[in-house]
Write a protein that holds these residues in place. Structure first.
Motif, mmCIF file in Angstrom:
data_model
loop_
_atom_site.group_PDB
_atom_site.id
_atom_site.type_symbol
_atom_site.label_atom_id
_atom_site.label_comp_id
_atom_site.label_asym_id
_atom_site.label_seq_id
_atom_site.Cartn_x
_atom_site.Cartn_y
_atom_site.Cartn_z
ATOM 1 N N SER A 180 0.833 -1.205 0.000
ATOM 2 C CA SER A 180 0.000 0.000 0.000
ATOM 3 C C SER A 180 0.869 1.257 0.000
ATOM 4 N N HIS A 181 1.988 1.182 0.694
ATOM 5 C CA HIS A 181 2.902 2.328 0.744
ATOM 6 C C HIS A 181 3.577 2.540 -0.608
ATOM 7 N N ASP A 182 3.965 1.450 -1.238
ATOM 8 C CA ASP A 182 4.685 1.520 -2.507
ATOM 9 C C ASP A 182 3.773 1.934 -3.662
ATOM 10 N N LEU A 183 2.518 1.494 -3.634
ATOM 11 C CA LEU A 183 1.633 1.678 -4.786
ATOM 12 C C LEU A 183 0.660 2.851 -4.634
ATOM 13 N N GLY A 184 0.600 3.420 -3.449
ATOM 14 C CA GLY A 184 -0.296 4.553 -3.241
ATOM 15 C C GLY A 184 -0.100 5.690 -4.229
ATOM 16 N N PRO A 185 1.133 6.088 -4.547
ATOM 17 C CA PRO A 185 1.328 7.171 -5.508
ATOM 18 C C PRO A 185 0.764 6.879 -6.898
ATOM 19 N N ASP A 186 0.536 5.602 -7.212
ATOM 20 C CA ASP A 186 -0.057 5.221 -8.502
ATOM 21 C C ASP A 186 -1.585 5.177 -8.451
ATOM 22 N N GLY A 187 -2.152 5.535 -7.291
ATOM 23 C CA GLY A 187 -3.596 5.479 -7.158
ATOM 24 C C GLY A 187 -4.126 4.075 -6.932
ATOM 25 N N ILE A 188 -3.248 3.168 -6.524
ATOM 26 C CA ILE A 188 -3.633 1.767 -6.307
ATOM 27 C C ILE A 188 -3.768 1.519 -4.806
ATOM 28 N N LYS A 189 -4.958 1.095 -4.390
ATOM 29 C CA LYS A 189 -5.222 0.816 -2.984
ATOM 30 C C LYS A 189 -5.041 -0.671 -2.717
ATOM 31 N N VAL A 190 -4.428 -0.994 -1.590
ATOM 32 C CA VAL A 190 -4.165 -2.381 -1.216
ATOM 33 C C VAL A 190 -4.699 -2.606 0.197
ATOM 34 N N ASN A 191 -5.650 -3.516 0.332
ATOM 35 C CA ASN A 191 -6.266 -3.781 1.629
ATOM 36 C C ASN A 191 -6.472 -5.277 1.825
ATOM 37 N N MET A 192 -6.851 -5.629 3.037
ATOM 38 C CA MET A 192 -7.112 -7.027 3.372
ATOM 39 C C MET A 192 -8.465 -7.144 4.058
ATOM 40 N N VAL A 193 -9.174 -8.236 3.779
ATOM 41 C CA VAL A 193 -10.384 -8.593 4.511
ATOM 42 C C VAL A 193 -10.126 -9.942 5.164
ATOM 43 N N SER A 194 -10.281 -10.001 6.478
ATOM 44 C CA SER A 194 -9.972 -11.227 7.221
ATOM 45 C C SER A 194 -11.216 -11.753 7.914
ATOM 46 N N GLY A 195 -11.431 -13.044 7.805
ATOM 47 C CA GLY A 195 -12.571 -13.671 8.460
ATOM 48 C C GLY A 195 -12.133 -14.823 9.338
ATOM 49 N N GLY A 196 -13.112 -15.395 9.995
ATOM 50 C CA GLY A 196 -12.882 -16.616 10.747
ATOM 51 C C GLY A 196 -13.580 -17.759 10.026
ATOM 52 N N LEU A 197 -14.077 -18.695 10.782
ATOM 53 C CA LEU A 197 -14.846 -19.794 10.214
ATOM 54 C C LEU A 197 -16.128 -19.237 9.607
ATOM 55 N N THR A 246 -6.380 2.620 2.450
ATOM 56 C CA THR A 246 -5.386 1.672 1.943
ATOM 57 C C THR A 246 -4.517 1.194 3.097
ATOM 58 N N GLY A 247 -3.952 0.003 2.923
ATOM 59 C CA GLY A 247 -3.085 -0.572 3.943
ATOM 60 C C GLY A 247 -3.821 -1.088 5.169
ATOM 61 N N GLN A 248 -5.145 -1.318 5.036
ATOM 62 C CA GLN A 248 -5.941 -1.694 6.195
ATOM 63 C C GLN A 248 -6.336 -3.171 6.170
ATOM 64 N N ASN A 249 -6.611 -3.695 7.351
ATOM 65 C CA ASN A 249 -7.092 -5.066 7.509
ATOM 66 C C ASN A 249 -8.448 -5.018 8.198
ATOM 67 N N LEU A 250 -9.504 -5.303 7.457
ATOM 68 C CA LEU A 250 -10.858 -5.298 8.006
ATOM 69 C C LEU A 250 -11.218 -6.711 8.435
ATOM 70 N N VAL A 251 -11.443 -6.895 9.725
ATOM 71 C CA VAL A 251 -11.815 -8.213 10.244
ATOM 72 C C VAL A 251 -13.332 -8.335 10.232
ATOM 73 N N VAL A 252 -13.823 -9.341 9.552
ATOM 74 C CA VAL A 252 -15.261 -9.542 9.391
ATOM 75 C C VAL A 252 -15.613 -10.883 10.018
ATOM 76 N N ASP A 253 -15.973 -10.842 11.309
ATOM 77 C CA ASP A 253 -16.255 -12.093 12.034
ATOM 78 C C ASP A 253 -17.302 -11.894 13.111
ATOM 79 N N GLY A 254 -18.191 -10.923 12.907
ATOM 80 C CA GLY A 254 -19.238 -10.683 13.898
ATOM 81 C C GLY A 254 -18.755 -10.016 15.164
ATOM 82 N N GLY A 255 -17.539 -9.458 15.144
ATOM 83 C CA GLY A 255 -17.005 -8.772 16.302
ATOM 84 C C GLY A 255 -16.215 -9.648 17.239
ATOM 85 N N LEU A 256 -15.933 -10.889 16.828
ATOM 86 C CA LEU A 256 -15.174 -11.797 17.692
ATOM 87 C C LEU A 256 -13.793 -11.232 17.992
ATOM 88 N N VAL A 257 -13.124 -10.727 16.948
ATOM 89 C CA VAL A 257 -11.785 -10.143 17.100
ATOM 90 C C VAL A 257 -11.881 -8.636 16.904
#
Length: 259
Positions: A180-197, A246-257
């Motif tokens: 995300s740091h390297d590609l931000g100047p190109d207008g490219i966003k890099v993120n993560m979505v993390s889940g559980g079971l 950009t550069g974020q990790n969104l945890v999608v697990d009902g609020g467990l984490v």
């Protein structure tokens, strides 16, 4: 009126690795429902990928490639661009190496091998790197791009210590942040979505109902996240609404984490 300067989801060509079945198929369907053209990548699930494409119609393109094969990935991205007449501008790195989520049969600290770690690192991180690098020229030509990496809440809460899988996903989170740091100047966003079971995918099909119930009871929402709900969160990072994220990790697990 708020002016959206980012590319709307409907204008993207979205490549979903491992998109023929499981969570990947739900992400493909969610993106297509928003008008995106979707590239359904598969390694062995060709029949499922083609059936999914038939359900979507002309906005879908199916292509087989092992994401750990750098040349095959470049050919895949080129074929997608040629098919749609415009480059891939969004990728969702969802593909996984073969893995058994069996808490009773996992490798423990005393017998974990480097080969196991290497297989996960090669598939999860190496595969994502191949896809990102293959898509970068098209994204730069378009003036923007979206990269969404699929992670796991086991990095923050390793309730089952799947050492190799979790280590690879942790490395992918680090790559998300550095890219995300390297590609931000190109207008490219890099993120993560993390889940559980998730309730239910191929990976969790054999999970006993009591385990799902225990997880639900542990979450503030008293529910286990579904693949459809998870896919909705991926859509956020493909949409103009995340144009300053950009550069974020969104945890999608009902609020467990809490991340």
């Amino acid at each position: 009126m708020v002016r959206m300067s980012a590319v709307p989801t409907s204008e993207h060509v979205v490549l979903v690795t491992g998109g023929g079945r499981g969570l990947g198929a739900h992400i493909v369907l969610a993106a297509a429902a928003q008008g995106a053209r979707v590239v359904i990548n598969y390694r062995r699930s060709g029949d499922a990928a083609r059936a999914l494409a038939d359900k979507i119609g002309d906005k879908a393109f199916v292509v087989g490639a092992d994401v750990t094969d750098r040349d095959a990935v470049r050919d895949m991205v080129a074929a997608a661009g040629e098919h749609f007449g415009t480059p891939v501008t969004a990728v969702v790195n969802n593909a996984l190496p073969d893995y058994s989520f069996n808490g009773e049969d996992r490798s423990h600290a005393d017998d974990l091998s480097w080969d196991e770690l290497d297989a996960q690192l090669t598939g999860v991180v190496g595969g994502a790197l191949n896809v990102i690098q293959a898509a970068l020229p098209g994204m730069r030509a378009a003036g923007s791009g979206r990269i969404v990496n699929i992670g796991t809440n086991l990095v923050q809460n390793p309730v089952v210590p799947y050492h190799d899988y979790t280590a690879a996903k942790a490395a992918l989170l680090a790559l998300t942040r550095t890219m995300s740091h390297d590609l931000g100047p190109d207008g490219i966003k890099v993120n993560m979505v993390s889940g559980g079971l998730l309730r239910t995918t191929d990976a969790s099909a054999a999970t006993p109902g009591a385990v799902f119930d225990a997880i639900a009871d542990s979450t503030p929402l008293r529910s286990v996240t579904t693949p459809e709900e998870f896919a909705d969160a991926v859509l956020f990072f493909l949409s103009p609404w995340s144009r300053a994220v950009t550069g974020q990790n969104l945890v999608v697990d009902g609020g467990l984490v809490k991340n």
